[in-house]
Design an enzyme around this catalytic site. Structure first.
Site: not given
Length: 604
Positions: A2, A599
């Site tokens: 990442c 979320k």
């Protein structure tokens, strides 16, 4: 993926690398590591878990040097373990590299390298490149990287260091890479926040760029060695803005991340010659007689798309349920039922409770999940990760398209295993799937047109979305996006249902968004558009490029590239995401944190 950081200069490289990796923690990761060029050679320290574990390990054996590379990894190939963490090295330890992205042909490369005597120490696709570099290196590190990259296929941002060279070399295709320019020092990172404490002069590398960094300067060429010029820009961002990649909102950043997200979702999974996919699942598809899809919100629409594909390609009976209703209807389940739970966060309580009900009744279980280590990953027997990376905007975008791709992969897998999908048809689908990242890039270029359409209709009080077959879920998702972030009332229906009630709503004040891409039901969709026009409705059509009929019927047309009809939702939903975004911005809404929404919904 990442996070990537590289440094060459006069500072203690370890400090720069650890600081940069901390500034990229928001991207998510499950292991981390650094390699530093010391007087004794390249020294590598890497650990699974959080950066604190890496920092603790480095503290026990300090690394002194002014050149190094660092990486945070979110596992795609191989578990999050110390050996699988980056950096990876050649067998002699003289070259170290870090990598974001996917090498799609790593298995065939690995087999060939092993046949030539190479020994692998990890399960990753990245280590393949280390062994290739060992073969191609003849004194020029940049040339070795260029030659090695000719053998790989896929998306990547690669950074390489050698113990004999005071330089770092790197290359990118699809996965982002940014050069930071300093005085007597230079930097590399996957995202701008890692660079901000040291410089605000940056170069955003383009696809196909290969770069050499020394203390004195930066040299950029293409993969053939031809020099290229890239403009250095001054970034004037706060840290929050930098984390957004210069975009005004996380949602827009995540919409634009979709090409490389789809590369990650597809990466290493397509086996075109055999007409199948490699999903790494222990589940035996021949032991499944029916599927129950359990999901909420956006994930449920991905599941509905999955139902269409599983039944079409695999002839596998599939029930689709809103998770909050599933366990209360006393579903009929047995040991040959597969409970397919879909969730970005892996923490959605309704989905978890629905899954638990199915398991209590004896069902097998499979999760389609983004967040590793989440509750759902622990409760299912098998996981198909979508590899979308962290999604911060409350309204899901990139996770949705990644889920659609995961559904397509799963349907091909079942279809081939059950003998329902012919080799030629599977090969055709896989070829089309490989095109998806580029096709989504093309759709993103339509943003100015979408913004123009948004300007025309942003004062509307209501919207209607229509689609048929696999485009019905796209209509549902388009309406949901608009509701979530603009607070405009929007409804969605299968287009054939319009005349069974919703047609009463249509007048000159109602914008009607119609998914009208080419496919078996195209002519029926045209008839629906004519019905809307006859009642004064304003038609916004999502149509296939080259369609000459649609402009005669619709007030506004947003074209998307032609693709296999079963895959059309993956490109068609992108303009709907952009439309919702542009309307919400025009109305002054809080795009990333819309009112009343969370979320991850962890209460029933």
């Amino acid at each position: 993926m990442c996070g990537i950081v590289g440094y060459v200069g006069f500072r203690n490289a370890t400090d720069v690398l650890l600081d940069g990796l901390r500034r990229l923690e928001y991207r998510g990761y499950d292991s981390a590591g650094i390699a530093v060029r010391t007087p004794e050679g390249l020294k590598v320290v890497k650990r699974s878990g959080k950066l604190s574990a890496l920092a603790q390990a480095v503290g026990k054996t300090p690394l002194q040097g002014a050149l190094g590379i660092g990486h945070t990894r979110w596992a795609t190939h191989g578990a999050p373990t110390d050996p699988n963490a980056h950096p990876h090295t050649t067998e002699d330890g003289r070259i170290a590299l870090i990598h974001n992205g996917i090498f799609e042909n790593y298995l065939e490369l690995k087999e060939a390298l092993e046949a030539r005597g190479h020994r692998f120490r990890s399960e990753t696709d990245t280590e393949v490149l280390a062994h290739l570099l060992e073969e191609t290196y003849r004194g020029d590190l940049l040339e070795a990287l260029r030659e090695a990259l000719k053998a790989v296929r896929g998306a990547y941002a690669v950074v390489v260091a050698h113990e004999d060279h005071e330089e770092i070399v790197a290359a990118r295709t699809v996965s982002p890479l940014v050069v930071g320019l300093g005085e007597g020092e230079n930097f590399l990172a996957s995202d701008v926040p890692a660079l901000l404490p040291y410089t605000r002069r940056v170069i955003f590398l383009h696809d196909g760029d290969v770069v050499r960094l020394t203390r004195e300067g930066v040299e950029i060429t293409d993969l053939e060695g031809r020099p290229v010029q890239r403009e250095a820009v001054e970034v004037d961002w706060t840290l929050e803005a930098a984390e957004k990649g210069g975009f005004p909102h996380y949602m827009l950043k995540e919409i634009y991340e979709q090409p490389w997200v789809l590369e990650n979702t597809l990466g290493g999974r397509l086996r075109e010659e055999e007409g199948t996919v490699e999903l790494g699942l222990a589940l035996d598809p021949r032991e499944v007689d029916r599927v129950h899809v359990i999901a909420c919100g956006t994930a449920s629409y991905a599941g509905l798309y999955g139902k269409y594909l599983l039944e079409t390609l695999a002839r596998l009976p599939t029930e689709w349920d809103v998770a909050s209703e599933y366990r209360y209807r006393d579903p009929v389940v047995d040991s040959r039922t597969l409970a397919l739970a879909i969730s970005q966060s892996g923490e959605t309580i309704d989905t978890l409770e629905g899954l638990r009900e199915a398991k209590r009744k004896g069902a097998r279980s499979l999760g389609v999940i983004n967040a590793k280590g989440s509750t759902l990953t622990r409760e299912v027997e098998d996981v198909l990760y979508i590899h979308a990376g962290p999604e911060i905007g409350v309204a899901s975008t990139k996770a949705y398209t990644a889920m659609l791709v995961a559904m397509a992969l799963l349907a091909v897998w079942f279809g081939r295993a059950r003998g329902a999908l012919a080799l030629e048809e599977a090969q055709s689908l896989l070829r089309e799937m490989r095109r998806l990242p580029r096709l989504v890039e093309e759709v993103l270029e339509k943003r100015p047109l979408v913004a123009h359409v948004a300007e025309k209709y942003h004062q509307a009080r209501d919207f209607l979305f229509l689609g048929r077959h696999v485009q019905a879920p796209t209509a549902y998702e388009g309406a949901l996006k608009l509701k979530e972030i603009s607070y405009i009332h929007a409804e969605a229906y299968p287009a054939g249902e319009m005349k069974h009630g919703p047609i009463a709503l249509i007048d000159e004040h109602l914008p009607v968004v119609v998914l009208a891409t080419k496919g078996p039901l195209y002519e029926k969709t045209l008839s629906n558009i004519q019905e809307v026009r006859a009642r004064g409705g304003k038609v916004i059509a999502i149509a296939t490029e080259g369609d000459e009929e649609i402009p005669r019927l619709a007030q506004d047309v947003i074209y998307v590239p032609e693709v296999h009809p079963l895959l059309a939702p993956i490109v068609s939903v992108v303009p709907l995401q952009l439309l919702a975004y542009e309307i919400a911005v025009l109305l002054g809404r809080d795009v990333d944190q819309p009112r009343n929404l969370a979320k991850s919904v962890t209460v029933e």
